[in-house]
Structures are given as structure tokens and as C-alpha cells.
Design an enzyme around this catalytic site. Sequence first.
Site, PDB file in Angstrom:
ATOM      1  N   TYR A  55       1.852 -54.268 -18.747  1.00 49.88           N
ATOM      2  CA  TYR A  55       2.962 -53.326 -18.618  1.00 49.88           C
ATOM      3  C   TYR A  55       2.755 -52.579 -17.310  1.00 49.88           C
ATOM      4  O   TYR A  55       1.713 -51.955 -17.089  1.00 49.88           O
ATOM      5  CB  TYR A  55       2.999 -52.337 -19.786  1.00 49.88           C
ATOM      6  N   TYR A  78       6.223 -50.026 -31.054  1.00 51.47           N
ATOM      7  CA  TYR A  78       6.208 -48.901 -30.124  1.00 51.47           C
ATOM      8  C   TYR A  78       5.296 -47.771 -30.592  1.00 51.47           C
ATOM      9  O   TYR A  78       4.825 -46.977 -29.768  1.00 51.47           O
ATOM     10  CB  TYR A  78       7.617 -48.333 -29.941  1.00 51.47           C
TER      11      TYR A  78
END
Length: 333
Positions: free
Chosen positions: A193, A298
Site C-alpha cells: 500500500y 479495513y
Amino acid sequence: MEAATRQHFFFHGRPGREAEKSKCHLCQIRSFTTHAEYPITITNEADKLALEPGFKFVQKSHLGRGVQAATGDFRSGCECEDGEDCQYATCHCLQELEESEDEPDEDDGIIYRKKRYAYHSHGDKAGHLRAKILESREPIYECHEGCACGPDCPNRVVERGRKLPLQVFRTKNRGWGVKCPVDIKKGQFIDKYLGEIITPKEADRRRAKSDIAQRKDVYLFALDKFSDPESPDERLRGPPLEVDGEFMSGPTRFINHSCDPNLRIFARVGDHADKHIHDLAFFAIMDIPKGTELSFDYVDGVDDSEVDARDPAKKKNMTRCLCGSNECRGFLW
């Protein structure tokens, strides 16, 4: 989407289009060093929308204002002669692993000598996370460019980068998503990421500026794996740095949430001097058939025991989950 591709294919080869090309998503991903072998593609068969024009694809994270990497005086790497040394000897990069991490490595039914790093090194599973690591939330310690072992060391999986093609596609009801056109194996590295690494103060400022703070938190990831108020490293004692992928990132920025995910993020450390800016690496936690949407949780590991979605007063301020899985919790946060 069609208009965006028309500009790219018919006009970006002409002189004087440099400024326009720098903002083109197709031009950005085609400039990646991995494009020929592991391309990123963008497709939309759901509507006519294109990616946000202000977003930029990048190959590595950028350090924001006030964020500094460690200086050369504090950097160090292992002195192993080769990858074999790193696996079975005392590698400096693995100095913080507990002795209990030392265990036999089994690939294809063959048991090899004990080793300590996170990956299988033989057979079809070579380069994949071992089950013990995959089922945990422990950090991954790798060798890096400052080490003597060399670029072919088996303990450099994340450092060597993405080895899979990825496709950013438009979903029916959750915006953009990501899938892979080839099969993915359990334990396989997907990608990091990426984004702009910013100070906690700047992260809070951006949250406050956002119209919906919870929407901003979709793109912000705290680098807090090693945060410790008693750490001898002053950079780890206070609030952690954060990665903002809203305006610049790689394809993983578009991976959606699922309460029953097929990926997990692991903290990856190269040089120990840069723990405060550790990598965020996606790995598959199950075999994933080609064309399956990639997803991660998440709020993985966050204690939500005090959150009661049945309370109407709380429910109206919570973000509804649209993952559609059998394990769906109904709300994200």
C-alpha cells in the site's frame, strides 16, 4: 472512461502533450518498470466514469513535509555471505525474532533445516509466507539493499516488488475494485500500500478538512505497528506517521473491504532504523482464483466489542458495509 482512453491512444504520442501525459492514468501505469511483465490495467463495464483526475499512480511512497528517513549513521544490514547464511545462521535482520520462531521448514513433504525468516524457500511454495506467520499479525523482517547477502536472497520478497498483474475495475455498487487475471496462491505477496507518508498532525488536519472524516480514513493507514511509549527510539514513542493514498498510490489503493477477506496487510521491516516508516504489504490468506475481487478487512484486529450496531443512536452515524459476504458485520465503523 472511453473519453479518457481516446485521449491516451490518439493524442499522447504527439509532441507538446507532456503536461497532459503526466496526468494520464494510462501513461502513469505504462511508465512502471514492471509494466511489460506485470501490467496494471483499468476497465469499466459498469458505467461511464473514469478514475478521479486528481489521483496519480506511483511506484513508491513519497515522504511528506516533516517526515525523514533514518540517516546513514543509523543504518545497518546483515553481513551474511548469501541467502543460505540468512536462512540458517544468525542474520542481523532477524535479530528481534523470538527463538520460538525457529522451526523446521517443510515444502512438498520434505523437511529442511530450521530457518527463521517468514518465507518458504523450496518447491512450489517458495516465496510464500509460512502458515505460522500468515495466521498471525506479526511483522515481517526482511533483508534489504544495505545487506551483504545480495538481491537474490530469499528473504527479500517484498523488496523485489509486485510479481502479479492487477486490474482496477468498476464494481456495480462499491466504486472501484481490484482483481488479478491469474490465480493467486495462499501466502503469495500481492503488492504494497503506497501513498504520501505524513506526520500525525498533518493527518489530523486532512481528516478535519475532509467533508466526511470517515471517508478520509478509508485512505489513511497508521504506521503504528511498533509504536511504544517506552521505546528508546523517540520516533516510536509518540503518535505514528500515516500513509495517505487518496491522491497518490498504487493499484492496492482501490482494494475494497470485506468482512470475509482474501488478503491481509502485514507490517514489513527492512532496515530497522526505519521502523517508523515500515511498509504495508498485502498477502493472500487463501488461494484466490483468477478474476476474483481482492479484499481485506479495513478494521482487521480492531476491538469493536463496545460498538453496538443495534443502538439506533449509534447506527445512524456508522458506515454501512456493502461487502455482501456471509460474514458481513453490517457496518464498518
